[in-house]
Design a protein around this motif. Structure first.
Motif, PDB file in Angstrom:
ATOM      1  N   SER A  60     -34.883  12.054  -4.807  1.00 37.62           N
ATOM      2  CA  SER A  60     -36.123  12.717  -5.205  1.00 37.62           C
ATOM      3  C   SER A  60     -36.187  14.113  -4.593  1.00 37.62           C
ATOM      4  O   SER A  60     -35.548  14.398  -3.579  1.00 37.62           O
ATOM      5  CB  SER A  60     -37.326  11.888  -4.758  1.00 37.62           C
ATOM      6  N   ASP A  61     -36.969  14.958  -5.194  1.00 35.94           N
ATOM      7  CA  ASP A  61     -37.079  16.341  -4.710  1.00 35.94           C
ATOM      8  C   ASP A  61     -37.626  16.397  -3.288  1.00 35.94           C
ATOM      9  O   ASP A  61     -37.285  17.294  -2.517  1.00 35.94           O
ATOM     10  CB  ASP A  61     -37.983  17.141  -5.648  1.00 35.94           C
ATOM     11  N   SER A  62     -38.455  15.434  -2.932  1.00 36.97           N
ATOM     12  CA  SER A  62     -39.085  15.452  -1.616  1.00 36.97           C
ATOM     13  C   SER A  62     -38.094  15.217  -0.476  1.00 36.97           C
ATOM     14  O   SER A  62     -38.387  15.571   0.665  1.00 36.97           O
ATOM     15  CB  SER A  62     -40.208  14.415  -1.547  1.00 36.97           C
ATOM     16  N   VAL A  63     -36.944  14.635  -0.777  1.00 36.40           N
ATOM     17  CA  VAL A  63     -35.974  14.351   0.288  1.00 36.40           C
ATOM     18  C   VAL A  63     -34.637  15.035   0.062  1.00 36.40           C
ATOM     19  O   VAL A  63     -33.764  14.979   0.926  1.00 36.40           O
ATOM     20  CB  VAL A  63     -35.742  12.833   0.439  1.00 36.40           C
ATOM     21  N   LYS A  64     -34.484  15.679  -1.081  1.00 34.74           N
ATOM     22  CA  LYS A  64     -33.213  16.318  -1.404  1.00 34.74           C
ATOM     23  C   LYS A  64     -32.870  17.356  -0.340  1.00 34.74           C
ATOM     24  O   LYS A  64     -33.697  18.161   0.080  1.00 34.74           O
ATOM     25  CB  LYS A  64     -33.300  16.966  -2.787  1.00 34.74           C
ATOM     26  N   GLY A  65     -31.613  17.301   0.111  1.00 38.69           N
ATOM     27  CA  GLY A  65     -31.173  18.209   1.158  1.00 38.69           C
ATOM     28  C   GLY A  65     -31.399  17.687   2.561  1.00 38.69           C
ATOM     29  O   GLY A  65     -30.859  18.229   3.527  1.00 38.69           O
ATOM     30  N   ARG A  66     -32.199  16.633   2.690  1.00 40.79           N
ATOM     31  CA  ARG A  66     -32.462  16.033   4.016  1.00 40.79           C
ATOM     32  C   ARG A  66     -31.925  14.607   4.106  1.00 40.79           C
ATOM     33  O   ARG A  66     -31.460  14.199   5.170  1.00 40.79           O
ATOM     34  CB  ARG A  66     -33.963  16.023   4.309  1.00 40.79           C
ATOM     35  N   PHE A  67     -32.023  13.857   3.042  1.00 41.97           N
ATOM     36  CA  PHE A  67     -31.575  12.464   3.022  1.00 41.97           C
ATOM     37  C   PHE A  67     -30.289  12.360   2.211  1.00 41.97           C
ATOM     38  O   PHE A  67     -30.135  13.028   1.175  1.00 41.97           O
ATOM     39  CB  PHE A  67     -32.625  11.563   2.385  1.00 41.97           C
ATOM     40  N   THR A  68     -29.409  11.487   2.661  1.00 38.57           N
ATOM     41  CA  THR A  68     -28.154  11.254   1.943  1.00 38.57           C
ATOM     42  C   THR A  68     -27.931   9.754   1.798  1.00 38.57           C
ATOM     43  O   THR A  68     -27.950   9.024   2.796  1.00 38.57           O
ATOM     44  CB  THR A  68     -26.966  11.871   2.687  1.00 38.57           C
ATOM     45  N   LEU A  80     -28.782   5.005   4.186  1.00 35.78           N
ATOM     46  CA  LEU A  80     -29.636   6.155   3.914  1.00 35.78           C
ATOM     47  C   LEU A  80     -29.729   6.968   5.201  1.00 35.78           C
ATOM     48  O   LEU A  80     -30.409   6.562   6.144  1.00 35.78           O
ATOM     49  CB  LEU A  80     -31.025   5.737   3.442  1.00 35.78           C
ATOM     50  N   GLN A  81     -29.014   8.063   5.238  1.00 36.54           N
ATOM     51  CA  GLN A  81     -29.065   8.964   6.382  1.00 36.54           C
ATOM     52  C   GLN A  81     -30.227   9.913   6.188  1.00 36.54           C
ATOM     53  O   GLN A  81     -30.277  10.653   5.200  1.00 36.54           O
ATOM     54  CB  GLN A  81     -27.759   9.739   6.507  1.00 36.54           C
ATOM     55  N   MET A  82     -31.160   9.890   7.130  1.00 40.34           N
ATOM     56  CA  MET A  82     -32.361  10.707   7.022  1.00 40.34           C
ATOM     57  C   MET A  82     -32.374  11.732   8.147  1.00 40.34           C
ATOM     58  O   MET A  82     -32.432  11.357   9.320  1.00 40.34           O
ATOM     59  CB  MET A  82     -33.609   9.816   7.086  1.00 40.34           C
ATOM     60  N   ASN A  83     -32.299  12.992   7.792  1.00 40.98           N
ATOM     61  CA  ASN A  83     -32.309  14.087   8.762  1.00 40.98           C
ATOM     62  C   ASN A  83     -33.579  14.914   8.606  1.00 40.98           C
ATOM     63  O   ASN A  83     -34.247  14.846   7.578  1.00 40.98           O
ATOM     64  CB  ASN A  83     -31.082  14.969   8.571  1.00 40.98           C
ATOM     65  N   SER A  84     -33.881  15.686   9.614  1.00 45.17           N
ATOM     66  CA  SER A  84     -35.043  16.585   9.588  1.00 45.17           C
ATOM     67  C   SER A  84     -36.294  15.846   9.131  1.00 45.17           C
ATOM     68  O   SER A  84     -37.019  16.298   8.237  1.00 45.17           O
ATOM     69  CB  SER A  84     -34.765  17.774   8.660  1.00 45.17           C
ATOM     70  N   LEU A  85     -36.542  14.717   9.751  1.00 42.88           N
ATOM     71  CA  LEU A  85     -37.669  13.894   9.339  1.00 42.88           C
ATOM     72  C   LEU A  85     -38.999  14.599   9.578  1.00 42.88           C
ATOM     73  O   LEU A  85     -39.166  15.367  10.535  1.00 42.88           O
ATOM     74  CB  LEU A  85     -37.635  12.566  10.084  1.00 42.88           C
ATOM     75  N   LYS A  86     -39.931  14.322   8.672  1.00 39.43           N
ATOM     76  CA  LYS A  86     -41.265  14.919   8.727  1.00 39.43           C
ATOM     77  C   LYS A  86     -42.303  13.799   8.833  1.00 39.43           C
ATOM     78  O   LYS A  86     -42.041  12.672   8.408  1.00 39.43           O
ATOM     79  CB  LYS A  86     -41.533  15.718   7.455  1.00 39.43           C
ATOM     80  N   PRO A  87     -43.477  14.096   9.350  1.00 41.47           N
ATOM     81  CA  PRO A  87     -44.526  13.062   9.412  1.00 41.47           C
ATOM     82  C   PRO A  87     -44.816  12.440   8.049  1.00 41.47           C
ATOM     83  O   PRO A  87     -45.126  11.241   7.970  1.00 41.47           O
ATOM     84  CB  PRO A  87     -45.729  13.832   9.952  1.00 41.47           C
ATOM     85  N   GLU A  88     -44.696  13.206   6.989  1.00 45.46           N
ATOM     86  CA  GLU A  88     -44.971  12.668   5.649  1.00 45.46           C
ATOM     87  C   GLU A  88     -43.887  11.707   5.159  1.00 45.46           C
ATOM     88  O   GLU A  88     -44.038  11.085   4.111  1.00 45.46           O
ATOM     89  CB  GLU A  88     -45.164  13.794   4.629  1.00 45.46           C
ATOM     90  N   ASP A  89     -42.804  11.564   5.925  1.00 42.69           N
ATOM     91  CA  ASP A  89     -41.784  10.569   5.592  1.00 42.69           C
ATOM     92  C   ASP A  89     -42.158   9.185   6.128  1.00 42.69           C
ATOM     93  O   ASP A  89     -41.462   8.203   5.855  1.00 42.69           O
ATOM     94  CB  ASP A  89     -40.421  10.974   6.172  1.00 42.69           C
ATOM     95  N   THR A  90     -43.236   9.114   6.892  1.00 44.33           N
ATOM     96  CA  THR A  90     -43.679   7.838   7.441  1.00 44.33           C
ATOM     97  C   THR A  90     -44.022   6.859   6.318  1.00 44.33           C
ATOM     98  O   THR A  90     -44.829   7.172   5.444  1.00 44.33           O
ATOM     99  CB  THR A  90     -44.907   8.046   8.338  1.00 44.33           C
ATOM    100  N   ALA A  91     -43.386   5.691   6.348  1.00 38.88           N
ATOM    101  CA  ALA A  91     -43.582   4.691   5.299  1.00 38.88           C
ATOM    102  C   ALA A  91     -42.746   3.459   5.630  1.00 38.88           C
ATOM    103  O   ALA A  91     -41.907   3.494   6.535  1.00 38.88           O
ATOM    104  CB  ALA A  91     -43.165   5.243   3.943  1.00 38.88           C
ATOM    105  N   VAL A  92     -42.992   2.411   4.877  1.00 36.84           N
ATOM    106  CA  VAL A  92     -42.073   1.272   4.877  1.00 36.84           C
ATOM    107  C   VAL A  92     -41.017   1.566   3.823  1.00 36.84           C
ATOM    108  O   VAL A  92     -41.350   1.883   2.677  1.00 36.84           O
ATOM    109  CB  VAL A  92     -42.799  -0.046   4.563  1.00 36.84           C
TER     110      VAL A  92
END
Length: 123
Positions: A60-68, A80-92
């Protein structure tokens, strides 16, 4: 097909996390895998997807470039490698499997779901 998601936790903004989805049971080689997330009070949303063959990724556009998203064939695991995490990434975060041959962003088109792992990103 059984899916077991793991790797969630509490991190600070800018940190990284890697989620794993262990897949057991019979899965078709043409199947696709997806990661979704659901924040409190919000609908479940697509994050990233990959074909079981390990090709054809889409995010999705919201994670493109940060998640792989990737697949470890030896371990039958989707990562799912998640880099440069933001508070808005908080979720289950949930992993899911679909019998469709191409990645789809629609939750109802996924046939199997894991139990979810909580990711909390503090500011």
């Amino acid at each position: 097909v059984q899916l077991q998601a793991s790797g969630g936790g509490l991190v600070q903004a800018g940190d990284s996390l890697r989620l794993s989805c262990a897949v057991s049971g019979r899965i078709f080689s043409s199947a696709t895998m997806g990661w979704f997330r659901q924040a409190p009070g919000k609908e479940r949303e697509f994050v990233s997807g990959i074909r079981w063959s390990g090709t054809g990724t889409y995010s999705s556009d919201s994670v493109k470039g940060r998640f792989t998203i990737s697949k470890d064939n030896a371990k039958n695991t989707v990562l799912l490698q998640m880099n440069s995490l933001k508070p808005e990434d908080t979720a289950v975060y949930y992993c899911a499997a679909s019998t469709r041959t191409s990645v789809t962003t629609t939750p109802s088109l996924y046939n199997y779901w894991g139990q979810g792992t909580l990711v909390t990103v503090s500011s």
